[in-house]
Every structure is written in C-alpha cells, then in structure tokens.
Design an enzyme around this catalytic site. Structure first.
Site, PDB file in Angstrom:
ATOM      1  CD1 TRP A 123      -0.786   2.243   2.428  1.00 51.42           C
ATOM      2  CD2 TRP A 123      -2.741   1.762   1.453  1.00 51.42           C
ATOM      3  NE1 TRP A 123      -1.641   3.304   2.639  1.00 51.42           N
ATOM      4  CE2 TRP A 123      -2.850   3.028   2.060  1.00 51.42           C
ATOM      5  CE3 TRP A 123      -3.860   1.249   0.773  1.00 51.42           C
ATOM      6  CZ2 TRP A 123      -4.014   3.792   2.018  1.00 51.42           C
ATOM      7  CZ3 TRP A 123      -5.017   2.005   0.744  1.00 51.42           C
ATOM      8  CH2 TRP A 123      -5.083   3.261   1.356  1.00 51.42           C
ATOM      9  CG  ASN A 125      -1.058   6.709   3.104  1.00 55.38           C
ATOM     10  OD1 ASN A 125      -0.536   5.662   3.436  1.00 55.38           O
ATOM     11  ND2 ASN A 125      -1.237   7.691   3.970  1.00 55.38           N
ATOM     12  CG  ASP A 126      -0.227  11.068   3.260  1.00 52.34           C
ATOM     13  OD1 ASP A 126      -1.224  10.541   2.758  1.00 52.34           O
ATOM     14  OD2 ASP A 126      -0.206  11.547   4.411  1.00 52.34           O
ATOM     15  CD1 TRP A 150      -2.549   3.963   5.780  1.00 50.83           C
ATOM     16  CD2 TRP A 150      -3.203   2.971   7.665  1.00 50.83           C
ATOM     17  NE1 TRP A 150      -2.049   4.686   6.842  1.00 50.83           N
ATOM     18  CE2 TRP A 150      -2.431   4.096   8.000  1.00 50.83           C
ATOM     19  CE3 TRP A 150      -3.716   2.181   8.696  1.00 50.83           C
ATOM     20  CZ2 TRP A 150      -2.173   4.460   9.325  1.00 50.83           C
ATOM     21  CZ3 TRP A 150      -3.452   2.528  10.007  1.00 50.83           C
ATOM     22  CH2 TRP A 150      -2.691   3.672  10.303  1.00 50.83           C
ATOM     23  CB  SER A 183       2.775  12.337   6.402  1.00 49.66           C
ATOM     24  OG  SER A 183       2.212  11.401   5.517  1.00 49.66           O
ATOM     25  NE  ARG A 251      -2.633  12.705  10.899  1.00 52.47           N
ATOM     26  CZ  ARG A 251      -3.750  12.566  11.612  1.00 52.47           C
ATOM     27  NH1 ARG A 251      -3.712  12.423  12.918  1.00 52.47           N
ATOM     28  NH2 ARG A 251      -4.929  12.568  10.991  1.00 52.47           N
ATOM     29  CG  ASP A 252       0.537  14.630   8.549  1.00 49.50           C
ATOM     30  OD1 ASP A 252       1.040  13.559   8.950  1.00 49.50           O
ATOM     31  OD2 ASP A 252      -0.663  14.763   8.262  1.00 49.50           O
ATOM     32  CD  GLU A 296      -5.404  13.441   7.656  1.00 49.21           C
ATOM     33  OE1 GLU A 296      -5.421  12.493   8.438  1.00 49.21           O
ATOM     34  OE2 GLU A 296      -5.698  13.309   6.462  1.00 49.21           O
TER      35      GLU A 296
HETATM   36  C1  FRU Z   1      -3.069  11.575   5.456  1.00 47.77           C
HETATM   37  C2  FRU Z   1      -2.596  10.847   6.705  1.00 47.77           C
HETATM   38  C3  FRU Z   1      -1.608  11.689   7.477  1.00 47.77           C
HETATM   39  C4  FRU Z   1      -0.846  10.659   8.251  1.00 47.77           C
HETATM   40  C5  FRU Z   1      -0.758   9.537   7.251  1.00 47.77           C
HETATM   41  C6  FRU Z   1      -0.764   8.163   7.865  1.00 47.77           C
HETATM   42  O1  FRU Z   1      -3.425  10.715   4.431  1.00 47.77           O
HETATM   43  O2  FRU Z   1      -3.703  10.485   7.501  1.00 47.77           O
HETATM   44  O3  FRU Z   1      -2.212  12.659   8.297  1.00 47.77           O
HETATM   45  O4  FRU Z   1       0.419  11.101   8.642  1.00 47.77           O
HETATM   46  O5  FRU Z   1      -1.865   9.673   6.387  1.00 47.77           O
HETATM   47  O6  FRU Z   1      -0.516   7.192   6.915  1.00 47.77           O
END
Ligand code: FRU
Length: 546
Positions: A123, A125-126, A150, A183, A251-252, A296
């Site tokens: 998988w 994502n970001d 995920w 992230s 976060r992030d 986010e």
């Molecule tokens: C956004 C998110 C971020 C987090 C990450 C976890 O898609 O929810 O806020 O850091 O994905 O995978």
C-alpha cells in the site's frame, strides 16, 4: 534456496504465543505469501545489532493471494529470527532470493499504471520528504510493504533524475518504539545547523511523525548518503505537543528554511489547523502561532503572482487541497483570502519539493492518488508531478497546477483536427477506444447550456453544464463568465484519469470506472457540441524493467 536454521519453535513474543524461524541472510529479498482470508498476525524480526521490527501481516498458510517482500540486503551474513503469532504454517513458505516473487512481470502487470508512480508491492499513501539533492528528486512515501491495505507505516523511497522515471529503493524509515512512521518532509541542512555532518557532507534531514498507540510526536532522522540509510536522532521526539492541544492528532511536519531571518520553519497539523514552530537547528523547536481551518498534511510556501518576483503571496493548504493566500513573516501566517479550491477528486495529501535550485525556481508538487488497481498486489499511486503558480484571474489571485514540462517527452502526437461536430470527433476517436493509456487535448463549445460531455466507456471524463456551472459535478466558472467554451487536457492511464481545465485553473482526478458492458469507447454527448480542436497523443511507459 531457503536456509532455515531452526524449525518451528514456540516462543513468547510480547506475551503472545508465537512460532519462529531463523534465516541466515544470503540473498537480497525475503519473500512472504499473503492471504486476505487470514486475520492479521504480528510478525517480529530480530537481528543482532539491529533494531527489532514488528509488523502486522496476513501470512498465507496455504495458497497466497500475492507475495510481498522485505529488502534485507543490508543484513547480509546476519541471522534474522522471525516470530509470528498467527497461523504458523506460512512461516515455512517464507523464502529468500535475489528476486522478488513476481519479478518477471514487474511493471507489466495488467492493471499497473504506466505513467504514474506505484510501488512494487503493498500500500502507498501520502508522498513524504519531497526533496531535490545532488541531481536526484527524492520521493519518500507512506508505505505498508506487507499488504495492499493501510497498516505498518514505513517510509518507502524512490528516486528520479527527471521527475518522470523512478527507481524504487529499499524502505527508508521503519516503525520503532515511538510508533509507526507517519507523514513528514525533508530538507537539506546546507549550513549543518543540526551538526549531523562531520565531514562537510550535506545531511538530508527527514522530519516525520511517529504515531504510537497513545501519542503522535514529531521526530528527526538524518542521512549522510543521499537518503539511502537514515539514523534516527537520539533526542527524539523533538516536538511533543499533545498536552498543549488536548488532541492525539498532531502530525505531518512540513519543514523549510526561512532565508530572510535565517531559521527553520515547521508547519504542523494540530487538532483544528496548522501550527507554526521555528528552530535554529532542526532539534529545538519553539511554538509561534496557529491558523484554524485545516486538516492533515500542511503546506506553506511563497510564490510570485503572474511570475513577478516583486509581488509574492504565501500559500497555505491542507490535505484536501483547499488553500488560503496570505502573508508570512517567518513566524505568523496571516490569511488574506480563501479558502479556495484548485483541484479535487482522487488527489490527497499533496506535498511540494524543497531545495529546488534557484535557477529552476519551480514549486513542484506530487499528490497521493487514491486509486485502486483491481487484482494487483499494490494499491494507491502518485499523481503526475505538477508545477504550481499563482495567476490573477477574474476572481482574484488563484493557484494554478499544470503537469511539469519534463512529462512532455512521453507524448507523441497521433492526430490533430479542428472544427468537428461531436459525431465527427467521436469517429476520430473510435480507433483509440481500447487504448490502455492516452492523452487527449480538446476545446469544446456548447450550443445549449446543459449537458455536454466526453465519455469513455460510459464514464464521463469531462461533463460540463453551463446551466449549473458544474464540471464533473463541481462548481466551475470559466474566465469569461459568458463563455460556453472549455479546454480540457486529459491524461488517461490504465486505472486513473487526470484532467486539467483551461490551462490548469482547475484540475481533477478519478479512478477509471468503465460502465459494465459498455465497450463503446469515446463519445461526445450533448446538443450540437462544437469540438473546436482535438489532439490525441500516445503515452510512453515510464517503466524500464530491471
Ligand atoms: C493523510 C494521513 C496523514 C498521516 C498519514 C498516515 O493521508 O492520515 O495525516 O500522517 O496519512 O498514513
């Protein structure tokens, strides 16, 4: 091929009954069978002198739905003990090899996107840690290497010299005692403010969230070998703000160097918006200010308006892509307008590159495409890299997104026509109806205010309605408010479509979903739609199998 040193022995890992095997690593990859018919079990890897790693995996005891892998080249010669608290029968199927299971069909699988970045297995994502350094664009990303859903967040890693062709490298950041790797971003510490470099090498510093079961905290890791290996900073976490915000959601971190006053800026999503922190050295952070209204994946950057360096604005956005324009003095962002939207659809959590050379000066963005690829051992993709600019429009200054010029080399003209009726245009496109990838650029003009569309196998790629001023269901008003014209640049890949309207003033992305049983290819629909121009391009694959 497999070297099993000890057979299945019961072992108590974290109080849970687990079986284990030990493998002396002689090859590059460990291959694991996955079955979605299984519950997730906990798998623990222990290697002398290495941090332990614990992940969740649905190890297949019998037939595998697909195989995943871990790159263990860095552990060569060492013995890895693998414990698993799920059905132990799958343990014996784990094998090591210099090839991943399925290597022969890699990047040629039926539903593998051909000009969008996807990961070999698992998988994504970001996008994370987008940074240009020593001639390489780094693309780190949220990655579960052990399943196509995920879980187990790692930072995956790929590099490119041209933003078009990508090479996947071993994962860069692994879950640890503080949590899984959420992230974050990356910068190059040219002045060695953090003191991570001892010999003048410029450290690539990743700033990320460690997500534990109770807290999310911000951490730092650095690399002195162009992102190939990372050392986590011993003083982690560098920010722990949960108590201040009475929320687990913090976060992030997005970090950049603020040149006018010479300090680092970190934008962090906390509870209801983005906070700004500053630091002299990437380690000690001071809280400065907060803007509510975002969720986010924060971004904050400066752009010239209409290309004029004497007239700039700062852009702040969150994961959904809605943004505000304003000013920034290194500590406080003051919104002046917004929120606005420049893109919608599958794109989420887009990030922009740091450390782009001044001579280039572009603000380059990559987003997460929330796209499934039916039947594939991987999920998610990256949207095409785009350049972001600010343009004065009838509504004021707005963010514009267009695919980067580097992508042009992928497209070869197949045909170009002018002044067609919808029927004629449909006929021109007939031969391309079964193409798995294509670029179409067209300007259409409505003669009735409702319901003009270009469909592919029944799915509307561009559905324009001047009565409601909607484009694929969302409000869109052209620059000339009385205009019945629209230009669409449409990028069709095997599983997704990205569309850029009127030179990137608005864009959207979607999964490719042909109507069941509809194999009629492209159709222009609507009352006497005029197709002012129509261009079709083939698209070269970005993948060159190893
Ligand atoms: C956004 C998110 C971020 C987090 C990450 C976890 O898609 O929810 O806020 O850091 O994905 O995978």
């Amino acid at each position: 091929m497999t070297l099993i040193l000890c057979s299945l022995l019961p072992l108590c890992a974290s109080g849970v009954q687990a079986e284990n095997i030990a493998l002396k690593i002689t090859k590059r990859y460990l291959n694991f069978p996955v079955s979605h018919g299984q519950e997730r079990g906990r798998m623990t890897f222990e290697t002398e002198g290495e941090p332990a790693l614990s992940v969740a995996i649905r190890l297949a005891p019998e037939e595998a739905d697909y195989w995943v892998f871990r790159d263990v080249s860095a552990l060569e010669g060492k013995t890895v003990r693998i414990a698993y608290d799920g059905d132990p029968r799958g343990l014996g199927k784990i094998y090591q090899s210099d090839r991943i299971a399925g290597q022969d069909s890699l990047y040629r699988e039926k539903n593998r996107p051909q000009f969008h970045f996807t990961t070999r297995r698992g998988w994504i994502n970001d996008p994370n840690g987008l940074v240009f350094h020593d001639g390489e664009y780094h693309l780190f990303y949220q990655h579960n290497p052990y399943e196509r859903e995920w879980q187990n967040m790692h930072w995956g890693h790929a590099v490119s010299k041209d933003l078009v062709h990508w090479k996947e490298l071993p994962d860069a950041l692994f879950p640890d005692g503080l949590g899984t790797m959420y992230s974050g971003s990356a910068v190059i510490d040219c002045a060695n403010t953090a003191g991570f470099s001892r010999d003048g090498t410029h450290a690539l510093v990743a700033v990320y969230t460690a997500a534990g079961p109770e807290r999310q905290v911000q951490c730092v890791a650095y690399s002195l070998d162009n992102g190939r290996t990372f050392t986590k900073y011993a003083g982690n976490p560098v920010i722990d703000s949960r108590d201040k915000w009475n929320s687990k959601d913090t976060r992030d971190p997005k970090v950049f160097w603020y040149a006018p006053t010479g300090h680092w800026v970190l934008v962090l999503n906390e509870r209801d918006g983005h906070s700004i922190y500053t630091s002299p050295d990437l380690k000690r952070w001071t809280y400065e200010s907060h803007v509510t209204g975002f969720w986010e994946c924060p971004e904050l950057f400066e752009l010239p308006v209409d290309g004029d360096p004497g007239n700039t604005k700062w852009v702040m956005y969150g994961a959904s892509g809605t943004y505000m324009l304003g000013s920034f003095d290194g500590r406080v962002f003051r919104p002046e307008s917004g929120k606005h939207r420049y893109t919608s659809g599958s794109i989420y959590a887009a990030q922009t590159y740091t450390n782009i050379p001044a001579a280039d000066g572009r603000r380059i963005q990559i987003g997460w495409g929330r796209i499934s690829h039916p039947g594939m051992p991987f999920k998610g993709m990256m949207t095409m890299p785009t350049e972001l600019t600010l343009r004065t429009t009838k509504d004021g200054v707005r963010l514009v997104s267009t695919p980067v010029a580097e992508l042009d080399r992928l497209f070869r003209p197949l045909g170009e026509w002018r002044e067609l009726t919808a029927e004629e245009a449909g006929r021109r496109l007939e031969e391309f109806g079964t193409a798995d990838r294509l670029r179409i650029r067209t300007t259409i003009e409505l003669s009735h205010a409702t319901d003009a569309s270009l469909t592919l196998s029944g799915q509307p790629l561009v559905a324009y309605d001047m009565n409601h001023n909607t484009l694929n269901g969302r409000f869109y008003s052209p620059q000339d408010p009385t205009s019945m014209r629209l230009t669409a640049d449409i990028y069709i890949d095997r599983t997704s479509v990205e569309v850029f309207i009127d030179g990137g003033l608005y864009s959207y992305s979607m999964e490719r979903r042909p109507e069941a049983g509809n194999d009629r290819g492209f159709r222009f629909r609507g009352k006497r739609v005029r197709v002012c121009d129509l261009e079709v391009f083939s698209v070269e694959s970005i993948w060159q199998p190893e």
